[in-house]
Design a protein around this motif. Structure first.
Motif, short mmCIF file in Angstrom:
data_model
loop_
_atom_site.label_atom_id
_atom_site.label_comp_id
_atom_site.label_asym_id
_atom_site.label_seq_id
_atom_site.Cartn_x
_atom_site.Cartn_y
_atom_site.Cartn_z
N SER A 253 1.42 5.37 -0.10
CA SER A 253 0.78 6.60 0.35
C SER A 253 1.43 7.78 -0.34
O SER A 253 2.63 7.77 -0.62
CB SER A 253 0.92 6.76 1.87
OG SER A 253 0.29 5.71 2.56
N TYR B 5 -3.88 7.16 -1.54
CA TYR B 5 -3.32 5.82 -1.39
C TYR B 5 -3.39 5.05 -2.70
O TYR B 5 -4.24 5.31 -3.55
CB TYR B 5 -4.09 5.05 -0.32
CG TYR B 5 -4.13 5.73 1.02
CD1 TYR B 5 -5.23 6.49 1.40
CD2 TYR B 5 -3.06 5.64 1.89
CE1 TYR B 5 -5.26 7.14 2.63
CE2 TYR B 5 -3.08 6.28 3.12
CZ TYR B 5 -4.18 7.03 3.48
OH TYR B 5 -4.20 7.66 4.70
N ALA C 12 1.56 11.71 0.51
CA ALA C 12 1.21 12.75 1.48
C ALA C 12 1.67 14.10 0.99
O ALA C 12 2.77 14.24 0.46
CB ALA C 12 1.85 12.42 2.83
N ARG D 262 -8.54 8.17 -1.58
CA ARG D 262 -8.03 9.38 -0.96
C ARG D 262 -8.71 9.62 0.36
O ARG D 262 -9.87 9.23 0.56
CB ARG D 262 -8.19 10.58 -1.90
CG ARG D 262 -9.60 10.99 -2.22
CD ARG D 262 -9.61 12.02 -3.36
NE ARG D 262 -8.84 13.21 -3.01
CZ ARG D 262 -8.30 14.02 -3.93
NH1 ARG D 262 -8.44 13.77 -5.21
NH2 ARG D 262 -7.63 15.09 -3.54
N ARG E 45 0.86 -1.19 0.00
CA ARG E 45 0.00 0.00 0.00
C ARG E 45 0.89 1.23 0.00
O ARG E 45 1.64 1.46 0.96
CB ARG E 45 -0.90 0.02 1.22
CG ARG E 45 -1.95 1.12 1.20
CD ARG E 45 -2.57 1.29 2.56
NE ARG E 45 -3.79 2.08 2.53
CZ ARG E 45 -4.27 2.72 3.60
NH1 ARG E 45 -3.64 2.67 4.75
NH2 ARG E 45 -5.39 3.40 3.49
N THR F 42 -3.98 12.89 2.08
CA THR F 42 -3.21 11.75 1.59
C THR F 42 -4.01 10.96 0.56
O THR F 42 -5.24 10.84 0.67
CB THR F 42 -2.84 10.82 2.76
OG1 THR F 42 -2.08 11.55 3.73
CG2 THR F 42 -2.00 9.63 2.29
#
Length: 126
Positions: free
Chosen positions: A20, A79, A22, A71, A18, A77
């Motif tokens: 991310s 994903y 940011a 999101r 997964r 963030t």
């Protein structure tokens, strides 16, 4: 103003990761966010995009059904859930804000990159 991708690593084929994306210094609330990847010796490839509202998701043929973009605007963030990973998914993954994304003549596109994030390495190998 910064975008930072994280969550990459080593996975066996068939595994999951997964990622991310940011943001700091600005809000992702009104931005289309796209994921791109670049493997050594290959051209940059658009992977997936999510609209600013979060209601629309778009995927390249090579990843559709295996990757899911989402999101969380409260966390600023985005994903990328990566399942059923394949060796050909090995690349550095970057996120970016884009002006537009979707399907054009049946093919995925994302263009008008504004902010480009630092990438995270994904390696799929047994």
């Amino acid at each position: 103003v910064q975008l930072q991708a994280s969550g990459g690593g080593l996975s066996q084929p068939g595994g999951s990761l997964r990622l991310s994306c940011a943001a700091s210094g600005f809000s992702l609330d009104y931005q289309n966010i796209a994921w791109f990847r670049q493997a050594p010796g290959k051209e940059r490839e658009g992977v997936s995009c999510i609209s600013s509202s979060g209601r629309n998701e778009y995927y390249a043929d090579s990843v559709r059904g295996r990757l899911t973009i989402s999101r969380d605007n409260a966390k600023n963030t985005v994903y990328l859930q990566m399942n059923s990973l394949r060796p050909e998914d090995t690349a550095v993954y970057h996120c970016a804000t884009v002006q537009g994304c979707g399907y054009r003549r049946g093919r995925y596109y994302a263009d008008g990159i504004h902010y480009w994030g630092k990438g995270t390495q994904v390696t799929v190998s047994s």
